[in-house]
Design a protein around this motif. Structure first.
Motif, PDB file in Angstrom:
ATOM      1  N   SER A 158      14.673   5.176   0.073  1.00  0.00           N
ATOM      2  CA  SER A 158      14.712   4.473   1.358  1.00  0.00           C
ATOM      3  C   SER A 158      15.767   5.217   2.216  1.00  0.00           C
ATOM      4  O   SER A 158      16.936   5.289   1.780  1.00  0.00           O
ATOM      5  N   LEU A 166       3.160   2.246  10.054  1.00  0.00           N
ATOM      6  CA  LEU A 166       4.184   1.171   9.752  1.00  0.00           C
ATOM      7  C   LEU A 166       5.126   1.668   8.433  1.00  0.00           C
ATOM      8  O   LEU A 166       4.375   2.480   7.966  1.00  0.00           O
ATOM      9  N   PHE A 167       6.227   0.987   8.462  1.00  0.00           N
ATOM     10  CA  PHE A 167       6.987   1.218   7.203  1.00  0.00           C
ATOM     11  C   PHE A 167       7.292   0.051   6.350  1.00  0.00           C
ATOM     12  O   PHE A 167       7.364  -1.094   6.815  1.00  0.00           O
ATOM     13  N   LYS A 168       7.361   0.212   5.223  1.00  0.00           N
ATOM     14  CA  LYS A 168       7.656  -0.900   4.350  1.00  0.00           C
ATOM     15  C   LYS A 168       8.879  -0.392   3.438  1.00  0.00           C
ATOM     16  O   LYS A 168       8.485   0.499   2.681  1.00  0.00           O
ATOM     17  N   ASP A 169      10.070  -1.137   3.345  1.00  0.00           N
ATOM     18  CA  ASP A 169      11.094  -0.975   2.344  1.00  0.00           C
ATOM     19  C   ASP A 169      11.131  -2.161   1.480  1.00  0.00           C
ATOM     20  O   ASP A 169      11.110  -3.440   1.462  1.00  0.00           O
ATOM     21  N   HIS A 182      12.637  -5.550   1.756  1.00  0.00           N
ATOM     22  CA  HIS A 182      11.193  -6.315   1.998  1.00  0.00           C
ATOM     23  C   HIS A 182      11.207  -6.115   3.746  1.00  0.00           C
ATOM     24  O   HIS A 182      10.750  -7.056   4.515  1.00  0.00           O
ATOM     25  N   GLU A 183      11.876  -5.334   4.225  1.00  0.00           N
ATOM     26  CA  GLU A 183      11.478  -4.931   5.718  1.00  0.00           C
ATOM     27  C   GLU A 183      10.352  -4.079   6.045  1.00  0.00           C
ATOM     28  O   GLU A 183      10.085  -3.172   5.103  1.00  0.00           O
ATOM     29  N   ARG A 184       9.811  -4.634   6.948  1.00  0.00           N
ATOM     30  CA  ARG A 184       8.630  -3.598   7.556  1.00  0.00           C
ATOM     31  C   ARG A 184       8.584  -3.764   8.965  1.00  0.00           C
ATOM     32  O   ARG A 184       8.962  -4.669   9.623  1.00  0.00           O
TER      33      ARG A 184
END
Length: 131
Positions: A47, A71-74, A78-80
């Motif tokens: 990340s 889109l992104f997803k960490d 848990h952020e997107r």
């Protein structure tokens, strides 16, 4: 294909909205600018939002309702979200400042945004004459 957007145009006297900016600059180009050239959709990388990330836990994917939006997803935090939220989180700034930063960072010389895009599907343009 190289596109140029003149930011001296009166339409850009005020900052564009998130949707307007993402129509001007493709999401993929924003991620590539801040992460680097080695990004891929669906893959998992360490990340860029968390310096202490020991295991790859960050992914980019297309939005199911609009394949032009990435889109992104960490998975660790848990952020997107979209590319603008990504820049906001990356630099610890609000979304308006992120829009301004993207424009400034992806602007060259005479306040024009330049980026290259690849045409994935050839488009045929035809003229149909009427009687």
């Amino acid at each position: 294909c190289i596109l140029m957007i003149n930011l001296n145009d009166p339409r850009f006297a005020i900052l564009p909205t998130e949707n307007e900016l993402l129509r001007i600059i493709p999401s993929y180009e924003i991620y590539r600018h801040y992460i680097g050239d080695d990004i891929s959709l669906g893959g998992v990388i360490k990340s860029p939002l968390r310096k202490d990330d020991k295991h790859p836990s960050f992914s980019l994917f297309t939005y199911e309702k609009d394949p032009n939006i990435i889109l992104f997803k960490d998975f660790g935090s848990h952020e997107r979200g979209n590319a603008i939220l990504f820049v906001s989180k990356l630099f610890g700034i609000d979304k308006l400042a992120a829009i301004r930063k993207i424009i400034e960072d992806m602007t060259i010389d005479d306040k024009s945004i330049m980026y290259e895009t690849e045409t994935k599907v050839p488009t045929e343009i035809a003229v149909k004459s009427r009687d």
